[in-house]
Design a protein around this motif. Structure first.
Motif, PDB file in Angstrom:
ATOM      1  N   LYS A  89     -43.773  84.522  59.628  1.00 25.42           N
ATOM      2  CA  LYS A  89     -44.904  83.585  59.564  1.00 25.42           C
ATOM      3  C   LYS A  89     -45.538  83.579  58.178  1.00 25.42           C
ATOM      4  N   THR A  95     -46.353  73.640  56.225  1.00 27.64           N
ATOM      5  CA  THR A  95     -45.834  72.311  56.585  1.00 27.64           C
ATOM      6  C   THR A  95     -44.583  72.394  57.454  1.00 27.64           C
ATOM      7  N   LEU A  96     -44.106  73.610  57.695  1.00 24.64           N
ATOM      8  CA  LEU A  96     -42.893  73.787  58.491  1.00 24.64           C
ATOM      9  C   LEU A  96     -43.199  74.521  59.789  1.00 24.64           C
ATOM     10  N   GLY A  97     -42.410  74.202  60.808  1.00 23.09           N
ATOM     11  CA  GLY A  97     -42.469  74.936  62.057  1.00 23.09           C
ATOM     12  C   GLY A  97     -41.270  75.867  62.122  1.00 23.09           C
ATOM     13  N   TYR A  98     -41.382  76.917  62.933  1.00 23.61           N
ATOM     14  CA  TYR A  98     -40.255  77.845  63.051  1.00 23.61           C
ATOM     15  C   TYR A  98     -40.243  78.465  64.443  1.00 23.61           C
ATOM     16  N   THR A 118     -39.688  74.687  73.104  1.00 20.68           N
ATOM     17  CA  THR A 118     -39.498  74.430  71.677  1.00 20.68           C
ATOM     18  C   THR A 118     -38.412  73.388  71.467  1.00 20.68           C
ATOM     19  N   ALA A 121     -39.893  70.005  72.123  1.00 21.30           N
ATOM     20  CA  ALA A 121     -40.846  69.640  71.070  1.00 21.30           C
ATOM     21  C   ALA A 121     -40.147  69.241  69.768  1.00 21.30           C
ATOM     22  N   THR A 122     -38.942  69.736  69.535  1.00 19.21           N
ATOM     23  CA  THR A 122     -38.239  69.456  68.278  1.00 19.21           C
ATOM     24  C   THR A 122     -37.050  68.516  68.470  1.00 19.21           C
ATOM     25  N   LYS A 125     -36.460  66.011  65.711  1.00 18.16           N
ATOM     26  CA  LYS A 125     -36.546  66.547  64.343  1.00 18.16           C
ATOM     27  C   LYS A 125     -35.213  67.155  63.928  1.00 18.16           C
ATOM     28  N   TRP A 157     -37.982  73.727  61.028  1.00 16.68           N
ATOM     29  CA  TRP A 157     -38.045  72.261  60.993  1.00 16.68           C
ATOM     30  C   TRP A 157     -39.325  71.832  60.311  1.00 16.68           C
ATOM     31  N   ARG A 158     -39.340  70.575  59.900  1.00 15.64           N
ATOM     32  CA  ARG A 158     -40.536  69.990  59.282  1.00 15.64           C
ATOM     33  C   ARG A 158     -41.467  69.534  60.392  1.00 15.64           C
ATOM     34  N   LYS A 159     -42.756  69.910  60.275  1.00 14.85           N
ATOM     35  CA  LYS A 159     -43.733  69.536  61.311  1.00 14.85           C
ATOM     36  C   LYS A 159     -43.952  68.044  61.355  1.00 14.85           C
TER      37      LYS A 159
END
Length: 159
Positions: A89, A95-98, A118, A121-122, A125, A157-159
């Motif tokens: 983290k 700006t990115l999700g993981y 998850t 949600a992605t 993306k 991924w990019r949020k």
């Protein structure tokens, strides 16, 4: 008359020197600019470089290696997982999700994939995945050797 020709030649030599200097400076500027444009990464290269940097950081630090090897369940209730997750983290830009997984190596029931929430949600993306295997920690005089191979998989991924 010799004086006027001497001055004339001196003027032409100076103009020629100035022209050559401008051409050299222009050539250097073009070379530097062309090198900068070659270094621009595609977004997939950026994501994979970031993931490799984070995973290499985990594998190279002894404390994080031990946390990975001692992880029982990969969720925040496991203190070992929580330490590794906090490290990831801190390395991921806002700006990115993981999503981080630590899985048993060779487990035929768990294929080290994303959880369903998850994944949903992605779904729309681009998700980039990289993993690394942490197999053992050789320890030292105060820490025992640990052999409990785990796979650390990082989804970004990019949020």
């Amino acid at each position: 008359m010799v004086n006027s020709l001497g001055r004339n030649k001196s003027g032409w030599v100076r103009i020629l020197e100035a022209t050559i200097a401008v051409m050299i400076v222009s050539g250097v500027m073009i070379a530097v600019y062309s090198q900068q444009t070659k270094k621009v990464q595609s977004s997939s290269e950026y994501f994979y470089d970031l993931q490799r940097q984070i995973l290499t950081g985990i594998s190279s630090r002894g404390d994080l290696r031990l946390n990975v090897l001692n992880t029982v369940v990969d969720n925040v209730n496991d203190s070992n997982f929580s330490v590794v997750n906090d490290f990831v983290k801190s390395e991921i830009p806002l700006t990115l999700g993981y999503f981080l997984r630590i899985c048993e190596l060779g487990n035929n029931e768990d294929f080290c994939k994303m959880n369903t929430q998850t994944y949903i949600a992605t779904k729309d993306k681009n998700v980039y995945v990289a993993d690394i295997v942490i197999s053992s920690d050789l320890g030292n005089d105060t820490i025992e050797k640990v052999y409990n191979p785990k796979k650390v998989r990082l989804f970004v991924w990019r949020k």
